[in-house]
Write a protein that holds these residues in place. Structure first.
Motif, PDB file in Angstrom:
ATOM      1  N   PRO A  41       0.804  -1.229   0.000  1.00 22.28           N
ATOM      2  CA  PRO A  41       0.000   0.000   0.000  1.00 22.28           C
ATOM      3  C   PRO A  41       0.833   1.275   0.000  1.00 22.28           C
ATOM      4  O   PRO A  41       0.344   2.336  -0.402  1.00 22.28           O
ATOM      5  CB  PRO A  41      -0.836  -0.115   1.281  1.00 22.28           C
ATOM      6  CG  PRO A  41      -0.126  -1.125   2.121  1.00 22.28           C
ATOM      7  CD  PRO A  41       0.531  -2.066   1.177  1.00 22.28           C
ATOM      8  N   LEU A  42       2.089   1.187   0.420  1.00 19.45           N
ATOM      9  CA  LEU A  42       2.932   2.391   0.423  1.00 19.45           C
ATOM     10  C   LEU A  42       3.189   2.886  -0.997  1.00 19.45           C
ATOM     11  O   LEU A  42       3.486   4.072  -1.202  1.00 19.45           O
ATOM     12  CB  LEU A  42       4.258   2.109   1.133  1.00 19.45           C
ATOM     13  CG  LEU A  42       4.163   1.708   2.606  1.00 19.45           C
ATOM     14  CD1 LEU A  42       5.553   1.546   3.204  1.00 19.45           C
ATOM     15  CD2 LEU A  42       3.363   2.734   3.410  1.00 19.45           C
ATOM     16  N   LEU A  43       3.065   2.012  -1.980  1.00 18.18           N
ATOM     17  CA  LEU A  43       3.258   2.416  -3.369  1.00 18.18           C
ATOM     18  C   LEU A  43       2.091   3.238  -3.903  1.00 18.18           C
ATOM     19  O   LEU A  43       2.228   3.928  -4.914  1.00 18.18           O
ATOM     20  CB  LEU A  43       3.457   1.188  -4.255  1.00 18.18           C
ATOM     21  CG  LEU A  43       4.729   0.373  -4.027  1.00 18.18           C
ATOM     22  CD1 LEU A  43       4.697  -0.896  -4.862  1.00 18.18           C
ATOM     23  CD2 LEU A  43       5.966   1.202  -4.359  1.00 18.18           C
ATOM     24  N   SER A  44       0.952   3.163  -3.244  1.00 19.81           N
ATOM     25  CA  SER A  44      -0.237   3.871  -3.737  1.00 19.81           C
ATOM     26  C   SER A  44      -0.525   5.157  -2.961  1.00 19.81           C
ATOM     27  O   SER A  44      -1.556   5.795  -3.191  1.00 19.81           O
ATOM     28  CB  SER A  44      -1.461   2.955  -3.666  1.00 19.81           C
ATOM     29  OG  SER A  44      -1.743   2.590  -2.326  1.00 19.81           O
ATOM     30  N   LEU A  45       0.370   5.557  -2.077  1.00 21.02           N
ATOM     31  CA  LEU A  45       0.110   6.752  -1.264  1.00 21.02           C
ATOM     32  C   LEU A  45      -0.038   8.007  -2.104  1.00 21.02           C
ATOM     33  O   LEU A  45      -0.779   8.938  -1.737  1.00 21.02           O
ATOM     34  CB  LEU A  45       1.226   6.950  -0.228  1.00 21.02           C
ATOM     35  CG  LEU A  45       1.379   5.859   0.837  1.00 21.02           C
ATOM     36  CD1 LEU A  45       2.460   6.246   1.837  1.00 21.02           C
ATOM     37  CD2 LEU A  45       0.058   5.584   1.550  1.00 21.02           C
ATOM     38  N   ASN A  46       0.662   8.065  -3.239  1.00 20.64           N
ATOM     39  CA  ASN A  46       0.599   9.253  -4.086  1.00 20.64           C
ATOM     40  C   ASN A  46      -0.388   9.111  -5.242  1.00 20.64           C
ATOM     41  O   ASN A  46      -0.409   9.963  -6.142  1.00 20.64           O
ATOM     42  CB  ASN A  46       1.995   9.565  -4.647  1.00 20.64           C
ATOM     43  CG  ASN A  46       2.965   9.963  -3.554  1.00 20.64           C
ATOM     44  OD1 ASN A  46       2.609  10.667  -2.602  1.00 20.64           O
ATOM     45  ND2 ASN A  46       4.202   9.518  -3.660  1.00 20.64           N
ATOM     46  N   LEU A  47      -1.188   8.065  -5.232  1.00 18.27           N
ATOM     47  CA  LEU A  47      -2.175   7.882  -6.281  1.00 18.27           C
ATOM     48  C   LEU A  47      -3.217   8.999  -6.187  1.00 18.27           C
ATOM     49  O   LEU A  47      -3.837   9.188  -5.147  1.00 18.27           O
ATOM     50  CB  LEU A  47      -2.851   6.522  -6.102  1.00 18.27           C
ATOM     51  CG  LEU A  47      -3.677   5.990  -7.273  1.00 18.27           C
ATOM     52  CD1 LEU A  47      -2.789   5.691  -8.474  1.00 18.27           C
ATOM     53  CD2 LEU A  47      -4.441   4.735  -6.845  1.00 18.27           C
ATOM     54  N   PRO A  48      -3.408   9.765  -7.270  1.00 18.54           N
ATOM     55  CA  PRO A  48      -4.369  10.882  -7.219  1.00 18.54           C
ATOM     56  C   PRO A  48      -5.784  10.401  -6.908  1.00 18.54           C
ATOM     57  O   PRO A  48      -6.143   9.252  -7.205  1.00 18.54           O
ATOM     58  CB  PRO A  48      -4.287  11.482  -8.627  1.00 18.54           C
ATOM     59  CG  PRO A  48      -2.989  11.015  -9.184  1.00 18.54           C
ATOM     60  CD  PRO A  48      -2.741   9.663  -8.572  1.00 18.54           C
TER      61      PRO A  48
END
Length: 366
Positions: free
Chosen positions: A156-163
């Motif tokens: 989930p840390l990879l999706s923290l910057n997902l708009p």
């Protein structure tokens, strides 16, 4: 074949690693499998992910292919195959959204090279044997065990910057898998459980993500937990996509996306409420458990309002569809039979497309 006493459910060999910082497990998994020459597949916007993986895979020879685009055009697949052959690739690692993972699966289909999938959105393709290819503006899909990623890493840390906009449309994309699985002819109590878990997780997580983003609270535990919950929901929804047959909704999204180059994820937010309403007369019993879990009475209207409330498109014209092309879209959608619970008929289907084009609320009884 959808009761507790008699059903069929097929499982496939696949390892899933889930959790914060689980990406750090990648190097060990690659070494254990004996992979040495990696083709790293991502989209043009995925360079940050590629750089992160390059540092983790320093013991391997890594080549990057960053031309993954939506609907997996065959000409890009052929380019990637050429790059893979030049590199003598023994493993493809696809990181990003559905476009990157779709490209990775296409390479597996065409070359037999195994795939590792690292999704950062919620499309769910990584859990399935389903592939899609677009050639001459026609998108075709199929199933093959060779395209199923042998390893999936959900971090989930990879999706923290997902708009937020991509979060919403990608999440509803996943929800669409679950909804259609509930009335699939090959559903089971297992897929039903996964589907309900997946929808609940995503519909609870998305409002929290939106609130945290609006408040700038992206360093909070609540935000990370919501991203984890959304990714878990995507996993569950992807699992049922791989285990059941999809119906009218997915057929329409493939036709509209592949033939008119409309954005795949956004199509789900527009089309899902209308597909649910179209099938309502034949599926009310199957959808009742989901209605009860969500504490709603009308799933079609609920999804329409959920999309609009969170800023997603609800009209095909907003996605670039031309009204003059609706007749052709209807014709294309009628050409290939899908296992839909209600017979797909030309007149009501054309009205469904018109309603979706204009952004009208879903209409029952058409």
């Amino acid at each position: 074949m959808s009761n507790m006493n008699q059903f069929s459910y097929t499982t496939y060999p696949q390892k899933v690693i889930f959790g914060e910082s689980s990406l750090l497990e990648l190097a060990v998994e690659v070494k254990t499998a004996g992979y040495k020459r990696i083709l790293l597949v991502t989209s043009g916007s995925g360079h940050g992910y590629a750089e992160k993986l390059m540092s983790l895979l320093s013991a391997c020879h890594v080549r990057v292919f960053d031309k993954a685009v939506m609907h997996v055009p065959i000409e890009y697949v052929e380019q990637a195959i050429k790059v893979g052959h030049e590199h003598n690739t023994d493993c493809v690692i696809a990181i990003g959204g559905g476009s990157a993972i779709g490209m990775g699966k296409a390479l597996a289909l065409k070359t037999g090279v195994p795939v590792i999938a690292i999704p950062v959105t919620y499309a769910g393709s990584e859990m399935t044997q389903i592939y899609g290819l677009t050639e001459a503006n026609i998108k075709t899909t199929g199933r093959s065990p060779v395209v199923l990623p042998g390893l999936v890493i959900y971090d989930p840390l990879l999706s923290l910057n997902l708009p937020l906009d991509l979060t919403v449309v990608s999440g509803i994309n996943a929800i669409a898998h679950a909804v259609e699985s509930l009335y699939a002819h090959d559903r089971s109590p297992i897929t039903e459980s996964f589907a309900i878990q997946g929808v609940l997780s995503l519909m609870k997580a998305i409002p929290v993500i939106e609130q945290c983003l609006s408040e700038g609270a992206v360093s909070t535990k609540a935000y990370v937990n919501a991203r984890s919950q959304a990714l878990y929901g995507a996993w569950m929804c992807g699992a049922v996509l791989g285990s059941t047959s999809m119906g009218l909704h997915h057929k329409l999204c493939h036709v509209l996306g592949g033939s008119f180059n409309l954005p795949h994820a956004s199509l789900h937010t527009v089309m899902l409420p209308h597909a649910i309403a179209y099938n309502q007369s034949e599926t009310s019993g199957q959808l009742q458990k989901l209605n009860k879990a969500l504490e709603v009475a009308d799933l079609a209207q609920t999804m329409f309002e959920f999309s609009a409330r969170h800023g997603a498109s609800v009209a095909l014209k907003e996605l670039g569809m031309h009204e003059k092309d609706l007749d052709l879209a209807c014709e294309l959608a009628m050409q290939k039979e899908y296992p839909n619970p209600r017979k797909i008929e030309q007149k009501p289907l054309r009205q469904l497309l018109q309603n979706a084009y204009e952004g009208l609320p879903p209409e029952r009884g058409i």
